[in-house]
Design a protein around this motif. Structure first.
Motif, PDB file in Angstrom:
ATOM      1  N   ASN A  19       0.838  -1.117   0.180  1.00  0.00           N
ATOM      2  CA  ASN A  19      -0.061   0.027  -0.107  1.00  0.00           C
ATOM      3  C   ASN A  19       0.759   1.375   0.173  1.00  0.00           C
ATOM      4  N   PHE A  20       1.845   1.252   0.675  1.00  0.00           N
ATOM      5  CA  PHE A  20       2.889   2.298   0.736  1.00  0.00           C
ATOM      6  C   PHE A  20       3.616   2.450  -0.595  1.00  0.00           C
ATOM      7  N   ALA A  21       4.356   1.379  -1.018  1.00  0.00           N
ATOM      8  CA  ALA A  21       5.198   1.553  -2.100  1.00  0.00           C
ATOM      9  C   ALA A  21       4.388   1.832  -3.399  1.00  0.00           C
ATOM     10  N   PHE A  22       3.429   0.953  -3.495  1.00  0.00           N
ATOM     11  CA  PHE A  22       2.732   0.874  -4.950  1.00  0.00           C
ATOM     12  C   PHE A  22       1.413   1.518  -5.068  1.00  0.00           C
ATOM     13  N   ASP A  23       1.362   2.273  -4.001  1.00  0.00           N
ATOM     14  CA  ASP A  23      -0.036   3.290  -4.093  1.00  0.00           C
ATOM     15  C   ASP A  23       0.367   4.693  -3.761  1.00  0.00           C
ATOM     16  N   GLU A  24       0.623   4.876  -2.310  1.00  0.00           N
ATOM     17  CA  GLU A  24       0.814   6.050  -1.820  1.00  0.00           C
ATOM     18  C   GLU A  24       2.183   6.609  -2.309  1.00  0.00           C
ATOM     19  N   VAL A  25       3.149   6.027  -2.577  1.00  0.00           N
ATOM     20  CA  VAL A  25       4.414   6.633  -3.264  1.00  0.00           C
ATOM     21  C   VAL A  25       4.202   6.963  -4.507  1.00  0.00           C
ATOM     22  N   VAL A  26       3.733   5.815  -5.376  1.00  0.00           N
ATOM     23  CA  VAL A  26       3.900   6.058  -6.784  1.00  0.00           C
ATOM     24  C   VAL A  26       2.780   7.125  -7.358  1.00  0.00           C
ATOM     25  N   ASN A  27       1.698   7.265  -6.362  1.00  0.00           N
ATOM     26  CA  ASN A  27       0.850   8.309  -6.829  1.00  0.00           C
ATOM     27  C   ASN A  27       0.946   9.775  -6.124  1.00  0.00           C
ATOM     28  N   HIS A  28       2.268   9.700  -5.444  1.00  0.00           N
ATOM     29  CA  HIS A  28       2.379  10.854  -4.789  1.00  0.00           C
ATOM     30  C   HIS A  28       2.826  12.003  -5.754  1.00  0.00           C
ATOM     31  N   ASP A  29       3.332  11.997  -7.010  1.00  0.00           N
ATOM     32  CA  ASP A  29       3.567  12.958  -8.063  1.00  0.00           C
ATOM     33  C   ASP A  29       3.403  12.236  -9.409  1.00  0.00           C
ATOM     34  N   ASP A  30       3.614  12.982 -10.216  1.00  0.00           N
ATOM     35  CA  ASP A  30       3.469  12.792 -11.845  1.00  0.00           C
ATOM     36  C   ASP A  30       4.594  12.231 -12.450  1.00  0.00           C
ATOM     37  N   MET A  31       5.668  11.633 -11.684  1.00  0.00           N
ATOM     38  CA  MET A  31       6.603  11.203 -12.493  1.00  0.00           C
ATOM     39  C   MET A  31       6.413   9.987 -13.375  1.00  0.00           C
ATOM     40  N   SER A  32       6.911   9.908 -14.404  1.00  0.00           N
ATOM     41  CA  SER A  32       6.515   9.040 -15.547  1.00  0.00           C
ATOM     42  C   SER A  32       6.881   7.558 -14.774  1.00  0.00           C
ATOM     43  N   ASP A  33       6.282   6.487 -15.122  1.00  0.00           N
ATOM     44  CA  ASP A  33       6.793   5.180 -14.737  1.00  0.00           C
ATOM     45  C   ASP A  33       8.159   4.810 -15.358  1.00  0.00           C
ATOM     46  N   ARG A  34       8.691   5.334 -16.525  1.00  0.00           N
ATOM     47  CA  ARG A  34       9.726   5.148 -17.046  1.00  0.00           C
ATOM     48  C   ARG A  34      11.034   5.614 -16.224  1.00  0.00           C
ATOM     49  N   THR A  35      10.634   7.085 -15.866  1.00  0.00           N
ATOM     50  CA  THR A  35      11.697   7.414 -15.321  1.00  0.00           C
ATOM     51  C   THR A  35      11.849   6.939 -13.670  1.00  0.00           C
ATOM     52  N   ARG A  36      10.776   6.799 -13.122  1.00  0.00           N
ATOM     53  CA  ARG A  36      10.569   6.157 -11.655  1.00  0.00           C
ATOM     54  C   ARG A  36      11.581   4.642 -11.760  1.00  0.00           C
ATOM     55  N   PHE A  37      11.407   4.098 -12.879  1.00  0.00           N
ATOM     56  CA  PHE A  37      12.193   2.763 -12.548  1.00  0.00           C
ATOM     57  C   PHE A  37      13.568   2.788 -13.135  1.00  0.00           C
ATOM     58  N   MET A  38      13.992   3.819 -13.771  1.00  0.00           N
ATOM     59  CA  MET A  38      15.263   3.954 -13.928  1.00  0.00           C
ATOM     60  C   MET A  38      16.085   4.538 -12.609  1.00  0.00           C
ATOM     61  N   THR A  39      15.250   5.252 -11.993  1.00  0.00           N
ATOM     62  CA  THR A  39      15.805   5.815 -10.930  1.00  0.00           C
ATOM     63  C   THR A  39      15.962   4.539  -9.730  1.00  0.00           C
ATOM     64  N   ILE A  40      15.029   3.633  -9.838  1.00  0.00           N
ATOM     65  CA  ILE A  40      14.774   2.693  -8.954  1.00  0.00           C
ATOM     66  C   ILE A  40      15.940   1.681  -9.298  1.00  0.00           C
ATOM     67  N   LEU A  41      16.341   1.329 -10.415  1.00  0.00           N
ATOM     68  CA  LEU A  41      17.385   0.357 -10.597  1.00  0.00           C
ATOM     69  C   LEU A  41      18.600   1.080 -10.339  1.00  0.00           C
ATOM     70  N   ALA A  42      19.073   2.345 -10.589  1.00  0.00           N
ATOM     71  CA  ALA A  42      20.218   3.033 -10.184  1.00  0.00           C
ATOM     72  C   ALA A  42      20.333   2.991  -8.362  1.00  0.00           C
ATOM     73  N   THR A  43      19.200   3.083  -7.950  1.00  0.00           N
ATOM     74  CA  THR A  43      19.073   3.101  -6.530  1.00  0.00           C
ATOM     75  C   THR A  43      19.587   1.605  -5.992  1.00  0.00           C
ATOM     76  N   LEU A  44      18.806   0.655  -6.487  1.00  0.00           N
ATOM     77  CA  LEU A  44      19.248  -0.550  -5.967  1.00  0.00           C
ATOM     78  C   LEU A  44      20.730  -0.954  -6.280  1.00  0.00           C
ATOM     79  N   ILE A  45      21.158  -0.680  -7.376  1.00  0.00           N
ATOM     80  CA  ILE A  45      22.765  -0.887  -7.449  1.00  0.00           C
ATOM     81  C   ILE A  45      23.562  -0.181  -6.521  1.00  0.00           C
ATOM     82  N   GLY A  46      23.011   1.072  -5.973  1.00  0.00           N
ATOM     83  CA  GLY A  46      23.754   1.736  -5.102  1.00  0.00           C
ATOM     84  C   GLY A  46      23.659   1.276  -3.672  1.00  0.00           C
TER      85      GLY A  46
END
Length: 254
Positions: free
Chosen positions: A35-62
Motif C-alpha cells: 500500500n505504501f510503495a505501490f499506491d501512496e508513493v507512486v501516486n505522490h507525484d506525476d513522475m513517468s513510470d519509465r523515469t521512476r524505474f530508471m531511478t529505482i534500478l540505479a538506487t538498487l545498484i547503489g
C-alpha cells in the motif's frame, strides 16, 4: 488483508500474473509495504513510470539490493525502460561503486535479458576511442559542471594528479560519452547511486548541483528521493534531501 486496488493494479503491471508468497507468510507486512510503495508513493507525484524505474534500478545498484534488482529489471522493461538504458545504468555505476559491487548486477542483468529473449551483446554505444576519450570526457565535465572544469584534469598535487586525469578520461570519457542515456539522465543516475550508497555526501551535493544546473530541478530531485524511500529507507533519503537543499542554497548564493 486490505491491499488497495491501486496497489494491486500497479503490482500487476510490474509482475503480470505473479502472486508474492509474502502474502501468505507475511500478510501484515505485505499489506503495509504494498500500500505504501505501490499506491501512496507512486501516486505522490506525476513522475513517468519509465523515469521512476530508471531511478529505482540505479538506487538498487547503489544500495546493493541484488535480489530486488533482479525482480525489478523485468518490471522496468514492462514500464518502457529499454534494454540499452538498463545496460548503461549498470555500466556507469562502475565509475561510482567499482566493479567489486557492480559485477553481480551485470551478471543479473544478462541472466534476466537472456531469460526474456533479449539477444546479447546489445548494439555498441561507445562514441570515443582511447585517443579521443580525454578531450571528450573533459567536454562532458564542462557541459555538466561548467567552464571551471577546463583543464581540471591537469590540476591537483603531483602525487594524485593522475586521479583527476582518470576522472576525465575514464569516468567521463569512457562512460558519460556513451549513447543510450542523455547527459541529463546520466547525472540523475549518478545522483541515485550516491544517495543510495551513503557516506559520500560531498560528492552527492556536487552532483545535486550538477543535476540542478542541467534542469533536474529541486522539486524533481525531491520527488526522486521520495520515490526511492521504499528501497533505501529514511536515513539515506533524509541525507540526500539535505544535500539537495545545500546544493540549491549554494546555487542561489552564487
Amino acid at each position: 488483508m486490505a491491499i488497495s486496488e491501486n496497489a494491486k493494479k500497479y503490482h500487476e503491471k510490474m509482475f503480470p500474473g505473479y502472486e508474492s508468497d509474502f502474502k501468505r507468510t507475511d500478510p501484515e507486512f505485505s499489506e503495509r509495504f504494498d500500500n505504501f510503495a505501490f499506491d501512496e508513493v507512486v501516486n505522490h507525484d506525476d513522475m513517468s513510470d519509465r523515469t521512476r524505474f530508471m531511478t529505482i534500478l540505479a538506487t538498487l545498484i547503489g544500495c546493493q539490493g541484488k535480489e530486488e534488482y533482479q525482480a525489478m529489471v523485468p518490471a522496468a522493461l514492462n514500464f518502457g525502460v529499454k534494454p540499452v538504458e538498463i545496460k548503461e545504468i549498470v555500466y556507469q555505476a562502475v565509475a561510482y561503486l567499482g566493479i567489486g559491487r557492480v559485477f553481480p548486477f551485470l551478471k543479473i542483468t544478462n541472466e534476466v535479458f537472456e531469460k526474456q529473449g533479449i539477444k546479447l551483446p546489445l548494439e555498441g554505444q561507445a562514441t570515443t576511442t582511447t585517443d579521443e576519450r580525454l578531450k571528450a570526457g573533459e567536454q562532458a565535465q564542462i557541459d555538466i559542471f561548467g567552464p571551471g572544469m577546463k583543464d581540471f584534469w591537469k590540476s591537483g598535487p603531483k602525487e594524485s594528479q593522475h586521479i583527476n586525469y582518470w576522472l576525465a578520461d575514464n569516468c567521463f570519457g569512457d562512460y558519460y560519452t556513451r549513447k543510450g542515456l542523455t547527459l541529463k539522465e546520466r547525472e540523475l543516475m549518478t545522483f541515485c547511486y550516491l544517495s543510495a550508497q551513503g557516506g559520500v555526501e560531498p560528492q552527492l551535493t556536487a552532483h545535486a548541483k550538477a543535476n540542478l544546473a542541467m534542469g533536474n530541478d529541486k522539486q524533481f530531485l525531491i520527488d526522486v528521493i521520495s520515490q526511492n524511500i521504499p528501497y533505501i529507507g529514511y536515513p539515506r533519503s533524509l541525507n540526500a534531501l539535505r544535500c539537495v537543499n545545500d546544493a540549491a542554497s549554494e546555487l542561489e548564493q552564487n
